[in-house]
Design a protein around this motif. Structure first.
Motif: not given
Length: 427
Positions: A293-305
């Motif tokens: 769930a955390f990685s999903m939210a992190f990705t959707y909010t653009g943190g990975d980019y």
């Protein structure tokens, strides 16, 4: 920046002592709904289903069960007693035997807590009786007990294999040489320490009632059964006969056979081992669900980019990324557990490693070696807590912290050699 803020809020919550799985899941829910709305989690049930159907992760409870059964067979006790007599006449011999037994336990059980506690109860009193330096004794036990994180079959390697998409069998094969080098480095350090400080690691006086031949035969009787199990489990993987999951099932059955041979089998023992296995597995999978769930939210909010863009701009490209990654994981290991690092930090770093063309098997072994160090680093190194829980009152926390420092340095040196000379390890 929402994803970055979310990451540091989660880290702060973990330092305050909140449960890991609920911290990741709760913070993901709060920030995800705030940033994208509740619809963002519409696919969460499908992700949970894919985790539950992942056959690679089935190896986790099976290897844990194997380790717990072997823990209850007095395997560690018999190994330590026989190996202690075998190497006792050498300066630092008890410490060397502790390292070798730790390596055998790592390859047969892989349960860090069980190994540290067993050696703390059996080996530590003997070393203190013969006036070993408390720091050397404590450091040797803690370091030897953590070998299960790099020597296969390792739970860390199974988790990393799943996260990085690397076959677990390949990771097991790649981890053999780094594990052997680390064991060798520990033994060399103990021999040098004993040579420079003779009074701190005295040999055990020879027992005239037992011949050398009898000592060797007793040691072989203690070593051969677990060694046979190691050969069967790892050999079936390396030969391509069985998958890691299938070999884990084989290991569980083999552990039951050893329990019968050691005359320690009982249905009560099986029930206790099964109950502990369920607890450990539930903990790992609860953290995995929260981390998903955390990685999903992190990705959707653009943190990975944002992380990817920053990492790709580092000087030195591949080497800059690897050095920064190893430093970040090393520092995080001071404060959070290897499971959280595997499920939160590694998925962020994996795509960048692929873009830079890094060999993912080598990358996984580097991370595993680094994560092993997290078990020794104060203030939250789990091995330190395990040993303190069973150590006599005369052994202080300061003794334990002082003792592990040289072994942390050894692990960092071996990690650096693995980073700089991967071809030496067959990478």
């Amino acid at each position: 920046m929402i994803g970055i803020v979310m990451f540091f809020v989660a880290l702060f919550a973990l330092l305050l002592g909140f449960p890991v799985a609920f911290t990741f899941g709760g913070i993901a829910l709060i920030f995800g709904v705030w940033a994208e709305g509740i619809e963002m989690f519409a696919f969460m049930p499908y992700r949970i289903q894919s985790i539950m159907e992942n056959t690679v992760l089935m190896a986790v409870p099976l290897f844990v069960f194997m380790g717990l059964v072997l823990q209850k067979t007095r395997l560690a006790e018999q190994l330590l007693e026989s190996m202690g007599r075998l190497f006792g006449g050498v300066r630092g011999g008890i410490a060397i035997s502790t390292v070798l037994v730790g390596a055998l336990l790592a390859a047969s059980t892989g349960v860090v807590g069980a190994s540290v506690v067993a050696m703390g109860l059996i080996s530590l009193p003997v070393m203190l009786k013969y006036n070993y330096d408390k720091g050397l004794a404590c450091g040797t036990i803690c370091a030897s007990g953590t070998l299960g994180q790099i020597i296969p079959p390792s739970i860390v390697l199974i988790l990393l294999g799943d996260v990085l998409g690397v076959p677990v069998g390949d990771l097991f094969q790649a981890a053999v040489w780094p594990g052997i080098v680390l064991v060798g480095a520990y033994v060399i350090y103990i021999l040098i320490y004993a040579k420079l400080n003779p009074e701190a690691a005295q040999p055990i006086p020879s027992d005239g009632s037992i011949s050398r031949k009898q000592e060797i035969m007793t040691a072989l009787k203690a070593i051969i059964p677990p060694l046979a199990l190691i050969v069967v489990v790892l050999g079936s993987i390396f030969a391509g006969i069985a998958t890691p999951t299938e070999s884990a099932a084989l290991g569980g059955a083999g552990a039951i056979v050893l329990a019968v041979l050691y005359k320690q089998f009982s249905w009560g023992m099986v029930f206790d081992a099964s109950k502990e296995t369920v607890k450990v597995t539930a903990m790992v999978f609860a953290i995995l669900l929260g981390a998903t769930a955390f990685s999903m939210a992190f990705t959707y909010t653009g943190g990975d980019y944002l992380v990817e863009e920053w990492m790709l701009q580092l000087p030195g490209e591949k080497w800059g990324f690897l050095i920064i990654t190893m430093l970040v994981i090393l520092v995080l290991g001071f404060f959070i557990d290897f499971v959280e690092i595997c499920f939160i930090i590694v998925p962020i770093l994996a795509p960048i490693a692929e873009i830079l063309g890094i060999n993912m098997t080598w990358f996984a072994i580097l991370i595993a070696m680094n994560l092993q160090t997290s078990f020794l680093t104060p203030p939250f190194g789990f091995s330190l807590f395990y040993l303190k829980g069973v150590a006599p009152a005369s052994v202080t926390t300061r003794d334990i912290y002082r003792g592990v420092m040289p072994f942390i340095a050894i692990q960092i040196v071996v990690l650096a050699s693995l980073l700089v000379f991967p071809e030496f390890y067959g990478m």
